[in-house]
Each structure stands twice: as structure tokens, then as C-alpha cells.
Design a protein around this motif. Structure first.
Motif, mmCIF file in Angstrom:
data_model
loop_
_atom_site.group_PDB
_atom_site.id
_atom_site.type_symbol
_atom_site.label_atom_id
_atom_site.label_comp_id
_atom_site.label_asym_id
_atom_site.label_seq_id
_atom_site.Cartn_x
_atom_site.Cartn_y
_atom_site.Cartn_z
ATOM 1 N N PHE A 62 23.370 -4.032 8.807
ATOM 2 C CA PHE A 62 23.544 -4.879 7.625
ATOM 3 C C PHE A 62 24.477 -4.210 6.627
ATOM 4 O O PHE A 62 24.381 -4.427 5.432
ATOM 5 C CB PHE A 62 22.177 -5.149 6.975
ATOM 6 N N GLY A 254 26.156 -9.561 4.805
ATOM 7 C CA GLY A 254 25.352 -10.716 5.206
ATOM 8 C C GLY A 254 26.236 -11.841 5.720
ATOM 9 O O GLY A 254 25.932 -12.462 6.742
ATOM 10 N N ASP A 255 27.340 -12.079 5.040
ATOM 11 C CA ASP A 255 28.273 -13.123 5.474
ATOM 12 C C ASP A 255 28.744 -12.877 6.910
ATOM 13 O O ASP A 255 28.827 -13.801 7.718
ATOM 14 C CB ASP A 255 29.501 -13.184 4.553
ATOM 15 N N ILE A 257 27.213 -11.310 9.254
ATOM 16 C CA ILE A 257 26.135 -11.621 10.200
ATOM 17 C C ILE A 257 26.008 -13.136 10.362
ATOM 18 O O ILE A 257 25.825 -13.646 11.473
ATOM 19 C CB ILE A 257 24.801 -11.002 9.730
ATOM 20 N N ILE A 258 26.124 -13.865 9.241
ATOM 21 C CA ILE A 258 26.045 -15.323 9.314
ATOM 22 C C ILE A 258 27.125 -15.865 10.248
ATOM 23 O O ILE A 258 26.876 -16.746 11.069
ATOM 24 C CB ILE A 258 26.210 -15.950 7.914
ATOM 25 N N VAL A 261 26.063 -15.440 13.796
ATOM 26 C CA VAL A 261 24.969 -16.322 14.195
ATOM 27 C C VAL A 261 25.433 -17.778 14.267
ATOM 28 O O VAL A 261 25.059 -18.510 15.181
ATOM 29 C CB VAL A 261 23.770 -16.164 13.233
#
Lengths: 332, 309
Positions: A62, A254-255, A257-258, A261
Motif C-alpha cells: 500500500f 490506494g488509487d 490498487i483500485i 482491481v
């Protein structure tokens, strides 16, 4: 998977479209989308490298945006000293590139060596905390602009080989870099090394039993991913002409990782689709021409985006990938 | 003079530490028994501050506002748990991280929509906004002392609940074996919801106490969330005792480090480079501490019994 399955054709069509994009936008007489797509491809490079960790290796890092910032700051600091103090060699793109690759590899080595001793949630939180540490370091260094960041007045000097000030040249550098990363990932995941990484994700005890020590392999993957993302940061700085700590903020990680996904995790092309989807959603939602009670809905697009994310996680686990035809070349 | 400054900074450190503990306790409980990462914990902290600012505005009294805020945040926590988080317990941590990240975006934007982009302030009543001389010649704000007292009180209460009551017994049992207490006929769904609500209420309490000294603004929960994560990682995820000790240590190191590091650095560096390097290094201190702890004990200092092997 056959050579010409619908899935391969769709992927190939997308790459062809990307290859021709600068000329298409020329024809439309609007080069805005070349810049936007450059940005998408840089983020896709970062996301693709992160996919090696999350998708294939099960290591939910992260703090990946830290490397993006690291590479960008090297370009920024180089340009800063070249212009303020007249140290010309610091503008040399090859030195900057070498420094980016070496430094991001070293940082990934240190962060990885400590973080990979832990598992699961601990790993998520530690990588996040290390990235925040770099973020606060950047905020704390007033010489390089602190919180406000650093405007880059001169892009990396590639000594005439390629002119980064030319939008098209920069675009193709980014595009071919992305292709190279894609190919590297393809080879890496299919190799013995990749098999160990994937095997350690699905059953660590068995990997140990057949004589592999996952730690070394994971650390190597961690360093590879960090270095590639550092390189993406180098490109990003040259595209934006600006670098600031907010590039390394944990929400940027975080972006990333988004994006993975959204695209479908553990799939070679997933991060590219995910990055495109992420940027398109941001663009679309923030320009919703709807006004309720005097409030512009687009301005508050994250109210829609947040719950959408939850819905994707709950009900569309494999992202865009599951909507594409053909068998999934998925690492189980 | 330096001695007085040190005393003041140590008290400030305790105060930050106890705020961190209130957040960490909820987060670590939720993690311990539900195996759930909740990044939106910082949002509940933020909602605590906003609710308190609003209720204080309506009623004209900070105390009444605070008393209304705690059940409100508890309720909010219960609603969030029932709508969104309940479906995530069985998922892996990546899913939980993403979904709760989505919640953060939602909370931040909703807050901006309702309260506007400009921060709020919470006015304190007279008796809380004055200062008191803790030792002769050293005035200290009453409200900060009140935070310290409140933090200690809640820590004691929490210890009592977890160690001495039936609910606490279920929480501890849940932390060591979730399936088993379900099999024994305990309604885990209800237990989960209650624990989540409790954690939310604690985060709200931290938020309403931080509101008057920091400012009430969007994103206020995110910086402190990272600190809280550092605390529970150092303390050992799932352990209240670990969270308490780690919170105090982190609070002290962060606060005292920030005010004294420039002086210490000046002993070895030139004045100029010391004052340049100090802010960067002092904000890194707690992360270095975390790295050190994890390099030696990857499970944190006090992992709960039965966890970590």
C-alpha cells in the motif's frame, strides 16, 4: 489460449489504438488527449508493476506511490540544481535515470527487507507507513519546496537522442516503455521465478516443503516492482513539469490498487484496462451535467465513486477482465 | 526554562498518545475479533468532530454536544457495519482495504457537501478554555488536562469491560477463535455489530476531543489514521494492552521529538543544516521506531494470546 482468441484481438486492437493515438489526435486537431493518454500509460506502468506484487504474489503493498514520487523528485532535484546552481550534469537524463533506478531499487530493498518479514495486514500497514515516511520527508525538506512541491523548469536532457519537450516523442517513449514493461511482466510471470512467486501466494508451506525460500523471491519481486515504478515517476515528472509530495500520498497508492482491481487482478492486461477505466470514471463522473438544489453533482463525484468502489469489490471481483470474452489467463 | 518546556511537551505527548489510544483501541478490537481492516476508522473520528461542532452549535454547550455526539457516532458505526462492512468479513484484506477506502471517499465528499469545504471550530466553555498552573510558573490548558484524564478513564473502563464483563469475555474469545464462539451459540453478528459500534464511539470521542485543539476539517482523520495504524502494528494487532503502551510511546516520541530534535541535532550539525533536517527527521522518528520493532518482533510487542504463530 489460442493465438487469435477474441481476447487477444481486443488487447491487440487497444495497443494499436494507443500506438496511433498521437496521429489520431492530430487529425482531430486537439492534442489534449495525447497528454491525458501519456498520463494513463505512465500510471499503467506503475500499476502493471504493482500487479506483480498484488496479483501474482499476493503482497498487498500500500505504498507504491512512494516510488513514483522518488523518481519524479530526482528529475525535479536535478533540474533545480542545474538551474539554480548551474550544475549542468544534473540535467543529464541518463544520470537522472541511473539515479532513479538505483535509488528506487535501494529503497525497495530496505522497505521490502523489513516489510516482507510480516504477513497480511501487517504488511499492508507497514508498506503504507514507510511510504508516508517518505511523504513526510518530502514535505519536510523546504529546499525543494516542501509541501508546495517543485516546478521543473527543464525536462531531462537526453543528449539529442530523444527530445522530451516534444509531446509526440515523449508519448512514444512512454508507450514503448509500457510495451517493454508488459513484455517483461509476461516473461517474468511465465518463468521459474514467476512460478515461485505465484506458488508462494497460493501455498507458502508447500513452496517451502519443495525447497524454495519464498522470502528471497518476494524481495526480488518487490525490488523489481519498485524500480519500474521509480522509472514511471521519472516519466511522470517529465510529463507534468512538476513534482510535489502529494504524488506520494497514501491515497495515491490506494488509487494504484483500485486501478489493478478495476482491471481484474493477476492478469497481464488488467492494470491497463483498470487505469483507463479509473481515469475515464474520474473524467466522466466529475463532468456529470446535473445540478440538484443548486449543487453541481460532478463536483462531488467521489460520493458516487466511493460506493461504486465498494460495489465493485463486493459484486464484480474480477473487474473489467470478467467482461472480456475468452478464457482468463489467470494465475491461480 | 527547558525543564518546564520538557514537562509541557511530555504532557502534550501523553495527550496525543491517549487520543491515539482511543482510535487504536477500536481499530485493534475490530481487527482482533473480525479480522477486518477498516481504513474508514479515521472517517468516524472526523464525523465525531463534525457532529460535536454541529451539536455544540445547536445546543450552545460543548458538554451537551459531546454527550449527543457519542451515541450518534455509535449509531453511525452500527449503520455502516450493517450496510457495508458486514459483507466484507469473509473477504480477503485487499477487498477490505479497497471497500473501506471507498468509504473514506464517500465520507469526505459527503462532509464537504453538508458542511462545506471550510473547516469548523468548536468553542469551549469558559472553565475548559482557561489554563491552570500544574506547578508554579507553568500554566497548562485545562482542556488538554481534561483529555488526558478522559483518556485514562476510558482506558480503565475499557480494561474493565474487556477483562471483567461477559461482553469482554466474548470479545476475548472471539479474538482467539471466531468460529468456536459461533459454534457455542453466541450471536456473533450482533457481537460484531456491537464491537464495531463501540470502536466507532471511541473514535468519535477522540474526534470530539481533538476538534477544539486541532481544527475540524475534511481529511482530518487520515493523518491520524496512519499514526493509529503505526500504533497498532507496534503494539500487536488485536491487543488492547499493546495499543495502550504503543500509543503512549508513539505520542511521546512524536511530540517530544518534534520539539527537542532541532536542539539535539545542533550538537552534531551546523545550526543551518540542523534546522533544515530536523522537521524531516522528526516526522520520520515513529516510522523508524516501527521499523525497528518489526525488524525484531514481526508480530508487534504484545500480540494477543493464540495469535501470531
Amino acid at each position: 489460449m489460442t493465438l487469435l482468441s477474441p481476447r487477444v484481438l481486443i488487447n491487440a486492437a487497444l495497443l494499436l489504438l494507443l500506438a496511433a493515438l498521437p496521429f489520431l489526435t492530430d487529425m482531430m486537431g486537439d492534442s489534449y488527449y495525447t497528454g491525458v493518454t501519456s498520463r494513463v500509460l505512465i500510471l499503467a506502468i506503475a500499476a502493471t508493476s504493482l500487479n506483480l506484487l498484488i496479483g501474482y504474489g499476493g503482497m498487498v503493498s500500500f505504498g507504491h506511490a512512494a516510488y513514483l514520487g522518488l523518481g519524479a523528485y530526482i528529475v525535479g532535484i536535478g533540474a533545480f540544481h542545474a538551474i539554480e546552481d548551474g550544475i549542468d550534469w544534473m540535467l543529464n537524463g541518463y544520470y537522472q535515470l541511473a539515479a532513479t533506478l538505483i535509488l528506487s531499487a535501494l529503497v525497495a530493498l530496505v522497505i521490502g527487507a523489513i516489510s516482507l518479514r510480516t504477513r497480511g495486514v501487517y504488511f499492508i500497514m507497514i508498506t503504507m507507513a514507510f511510504a508516508q515516511m517518505l511523504y513526510f520527508t518530502a514535505v519536510g525538506i523546504e529546499t525543494y519546496g516542501g509541501d508546495d512541491g517543485l516546478t521543473i523548469y527543464s525536462r531531462s536532457d537526453m543528449l539529442g537522442l530523444i527530445d522530451l519537450n516534444d509531446e509526440k516523442s515523449l508519448y512514444y517513449l512512454i508507450f514503448f516503455s509500457f510495451l517493454a514493461v508488459l513484455y517483461l511482466m509476461h516473461r517474468l510471470v511465465g518463468s521459474r521465478f514467476g512460478a515461485v512467486i505465484r506458488g508462494s501466494k497460493s501455498n507458502e508451506a508447500r513452496m517451502r516443503a519443495i525447497g524454495f525460500s519464498p522470502y528471497k523471491y518476494r524481495l526480488t519481486a518487490f525490488i523489481i516492482a519498485g524500480t519500474i515504478t521509480g522509472y514511471a515517476g521519472f516519466l511522470m515528472a517529465n510529463l507534468n513539469d512538476f513534482v510535489s509530495p502529494s504524488m506520494m500520498h497514501w491515497t495515491r497508492s490506494g488509487d494504484l490498487i483500485i486501478m489493478i482491481v478495476l482491471g481484474g487482478i493477476g492478469n497481464l492486461f488488467g492494470p491497463l484496462y483498470g487505469t483507463i477505466a479509473f481515469m475515464a470514471l474520474e473524467e466522466l463522473l466529475s463532468s456529470i451535467p446535473l445540478t440538484i438544489g443548486g449543487l453541481n453533482v460532478g463536483e462531488y463525484w467521489q460520493i458516487i465513486f466511493g460506493p461504486l468502489l465498494i460495489l465493485v469489490v463486493l459484486y464484480a471481483r474480477n473487474g473489467i477482465d470478467s467482461f472480456l470474452p475468452g478464457t482468463r489467463e489467470r494465475a491461480k | 526554562m527547558d525543564g518546564l518546556l520538557l514537562l509541557e511537551q511530555v504532557l502534550n505527548g501523553f495527550q496525543l498518545g491517549l487520543l491515539l489510544f482511543l482510535l487504536a483501541a477500536g481499530l485493534t478490537l475490530v481487527f482482533g475479533i473480525m479480522d477486518m481492516v477498516n481504513l474508514a476508522h479515521g472517517s468516524l473520528y472526523m464525523m465525531g468532530a463534525y457532529f460535536c461542532a454541529t451539536f455544540t452549535g445547536w445546543t450552545g454547550s460543548f458538554l451537551v454536544g459531546a454527550l449527543l455526539t457519542i451515541p450518534a457516532v455509535f449509531l453511525l458505526g452500527v449503520i455502516v457495519e450493517m450496510i457495508a462492512l458486514r459483507n466484507l468479513y469473509a473477504r480477503d484484506h485487499l477487498d477490505q482495504v479497497l471497500a473501506t477506502f471507498g468509504l473514506i471517499l464517500f465520507f469526505n465528499e459527503t462532509t464537504r457537501l453538508i458542511w462545506g469545504p471550510i473547516g469548523l471550530s468548536i468553542p469551549l466553555p469558559e472553565f475548559l478554555s482557561s489554563t491552570v498552573e500544574i506547578i508554579p510558573g507553568a500554566p497548562y490548558p485545562v482542556f488538554r488536562l481534561a483529555i488526558i484524564l478522559m483518556g485514562l478513564l476510558v482506558a480503565g473502563l475499557l480494561y474493565f469491560i474487556v477483562a471483567r464483563t461477559r461482553l469482554g469475555m466474548l470479545i476475548r474469545a472471539g479474538a482467539s477463535n471466531r468460529e468456536m464462539i459461533g459454534a457455542l451459540g453466541i450471536n456473533i453478528r450482533l457481537l460484531f455489530t456491537l464491537v464495531f459500534g463501540l470502536g466507532a464511539a471511541l473514535a468519535g470521542l477522540a474526534g470530539l476531543m481533538a476538534g477544539p485543539i486541532l481544527s475540524v476539517e475534511i481529511g482530518m482523520g487520515e493523518g491520524i489514521l496512519i499514526l493509529t495504524l503505526v500504533v497498532i502494528v507496534i503494539g500487536g494487532i488485536g491487543s488492547i494492552k499493546g495499543a495502550f503502551i504503543a500509543a503512549i510511546v508513539v505520542g511521546l516520541i512524536d511530540t517530544v521529538g518534534r520539539s527537542f530534535l532541532p536542539e539535539i541535532l545542533k550538537l552534531v550539525l551546523s545550526d543551518d543544516s540542523a534546522s533544515t533536517a530536523a522537521p524531516a527527521i522528526s516526522s520520520m522518528l515513529i516510522y523508524l521506531l516501527m521499523a525497528l520493532v518489526l525488524a525484531i518482533r514481526p508480530q508487534g510487542l504484545f500480540p494477543p494470546k493464540g495469535v501470531g504463530k
